[in-house]
Design a protein around this motif. Structure first.
Motif, short mmCIF file in Angstrom:
data_model
loop_
_atom_site.label_atom_id
_atom_site.label_comp_id
_atom_site.label_asym_id
_atom_site.label_seq_id
_atom_site.Cartn_x
_atom_site.Cartn_y
_atom_site.Cartn_z
N TYR A 21 37.18 54.79 31.61
CA TYR A 21 36.30 53.62 31.65
C TYR A 21 35.90 53.19 30.24
O TYR A 21 36.00 52.01 29.87
N GLY A 72 37.80 57.31 41.64
CA GLY A 72 36.82 56.31 41.22
C GLY A 72 35.44 56.92 41.12
O GLY A 72 35.17 57.99 41.68
N TRP A 91 34.19 52.45 38.11
CA TRP A 91 35.56 52.57 37.63
C TRP A 91 36.46 53.12 38.72
O TRP A 91 36.09 54.06 39.44
N VAL A 92 37.64 52.52 38.85
CA VAL A 92 38.68 53.00 39.75
C VAL A 92 39.96 53.11 38.95
O VAL A 92 40.35 52.17 38.22
N PRO A 94 43.64 52.82 37.75
CA PRO A 94 44.55 51.71 38.05
C PRO A 94 45.49 51.97 39.21
O PRO A 94 45.74 51.07 40.03
N GLU A 95 45.99 53.19 39.32
CA GLU A 95 46.94 53.49 40.40
C GLU A 95 46.30 53.52 41.78
O GLU A 95 47.00 53.54 42.81
N ARG A 97 43.85 51.25 42.77
CA ARG A 97 43.19 49.98 43.05
C ARG A 97 43.82 49.27 44.25
O ARG A 97 44.86 49.66 44.73
N ARG A 98 43.12 48.24 44.72
CA ARG A 98 43.53 47.45 45.89
C ARG A 98 43.45 48.27 47.18
O ARG A 98 44.14 47.99 48.15
N LYS A 99 42.61 49.30 47.19
CA LYS A 99 42.43 50.13 48.39
C LYS A 99 41.00 50.13 48.88
O LYS A 99 40.64 50.91 49.76
N ALA A 102 36.43 50.54 45.12
CA ALA A 102 35.27 50.00 44.40
C ALA A 102 34.22 49.49 45.38
O ALA A 102 33.01 49.73 45.21
N ARG A 129 35.34 40.04 33.07
CA ARG A 129 35.83 40.95 34.11
C ARG A 129 35.79 40.23 35.46
O ARG A 129 34.86 40.41 36.27
N GLU A 131 37.50 40.36 38.35
CA GLU A 131 37.51 41.06 39.63
C GLU A 131 36.18 41.74 39.93
O GLU A 131 35.64 41.60 41.03
#
Length: 349
Positions: A21, A72, A91-92, A94-95, A97-99, A102, A129, A131
């Motif tokens: 982070y 995260g 913080w999450v 990168p690999e 994310r989209r799950k 957060a 930032r 997103e």
């Protein structure tokens, strides 16, 4: 399967998440560094010792379904100086994310803030930032007057609703210790086992709690038996924390003023967290539980004393207590060495 959320300031994965982070944050601010060792001292200290850096705060970690390690984290800072609690360090990896990780972390942080009695939560976020800003807006955060004048930094706040305290429709898995008030009979029942073990562990760990080392279990049990009598007389209230396995992981007591002119005040005494359960924010939760009960029962002032420069002192300062003064050589630590003690107070209501 749901994302698993746990509270643990000492998780071995946490330094990696915080380090990632801060490295990204430094790069985005235009002051990149290559390693954690090059971070500004205030950020480097968080990575090197999260348990100490966030001793009074709630640190949540999220593990995706099917994974073994958290991917995260987020920090819910304890309220200070009458301000709303603040969310930091979301913080999450990168690999991962989209799950929805957060969002799950934020939902749990907001739920815990509401459950603690907070009426609002605030946070800051860099306006580039996109997103995170979109997530905060979707969760109901609105821009408010700035409390941090750094350029490009948005100050956001969300008013908490009672419904946030209710369990989620699909509860997140947690490993939170359960805190409950003990009856006098329950204090007696736990005196020779769980409660005695907490006191012995504290003394073995060097805590100055009124005893010299080594403290024998029967002596510790005898002290708790006397506490049970005080509880029966209405002089002392006792709360204990139970871990997931049912064992006692922490305890705190509230002693009421006995003098005719002191019925408005109480004393926090014997706030103990077993060394195996530290780093989860349990000390703060126990303290907050006793404070809330004291306020609800009409007390307007709380006092306590603790060894100067001890880890407990950081907890009390972070929880909004005020130092009234320090007395040199006030009490011996478990090894018999005289140490200074700092007196603290906190006004309620």
């Amino acid at each position: 399967m749901n994302t698993s959320i746990e509270e643990n300031r000492s998780h071995p994965r946490l330094p990696d998440l915080l380090g990632a982070y801060h490295l990204v944050n430094q790069a985005e601010k235009g002051t990149p560094v290559a390693t954690v060792a090059e971070l500004p001292a205030v950020y480097r200290s968080e990575v090197e010792d999260p348990a100490a850096a966030f001793t009074a705060d709630t640190v949540l970690l999220a593990t995706p379904p099917g994974d073994d390690l958290p991917a995260g984290c987020v920090v819910l800072k304890a309220p200070r100086e009458g301000r709303a609690p603040e969310i930091k360090r979301l913080w999450v990896a990168p690999e991962a994310r989209r799950k929805g990780i957060a969002k799950a972390l934020m939902a749990e942080a907001l739920r815990r803030a509401a459950a603690s009695g907070a009426s609002a939560v605030r946070l800051t976020v860099w306006n580039w930032r996109e997103e995170p800003v979109a997530l905060y807006r979707a969760l109901g955060f609105a821009t408010v007057a700035s409390w941090d004048e750094r350029p490009d930094l948005l100050c956001l706040e969300k008013t908490l609703e009672e419904t946030l305290v209710k369990p989620l429709e699909k509860p997140l898995a947690t490993a939170a210790d359960r805190i409950e008030r003990l009856t006098p009979d329950e204090v007696r029942a736990h005196a020779s086992a769980g409660l005695a073990a907490l006191l012995v562990d504290a003394v073995d760990g060097g805590a100055s709690v009124g005893f010299l080392a080594p403290l024998e279990a029967p002596d510790a049990a005898g002290w708790w038996t006397r506490v049970a009598e005080e509880a029966a007389e209405g002089v002392r209230d006792v709360w204990a924390a139970h871990g997931p396995d049912g064992n006692l992981t922490g305890v705190v007591t509230l002693v009421r003023g006995g003098a005719a002119n002191g019925g408005h005040r109480g004393e926090i005494a014997r706030l103990l967290v077993h060394r195996s359960a530290r780093g989860r924010g349990l000390g703060y939760r126990l303290l907050a539980t006793a404070e809330a009960h004291a306020a609800a029962s009409g007390l307007t002032l709380l006092v306590l004393d603790t060894q100067t420069d001890s880890p407990a002192e950081r907890l009390y300062r972070g929880a909004g207590w005020t130092a009234a003064g320090t007395i040199p050589d006030f009490a011996a630590d478990p090894s018999g060495v005289l140490r200074p003690t700092t007196l603290y107070y906190k006004r309620l209501g």
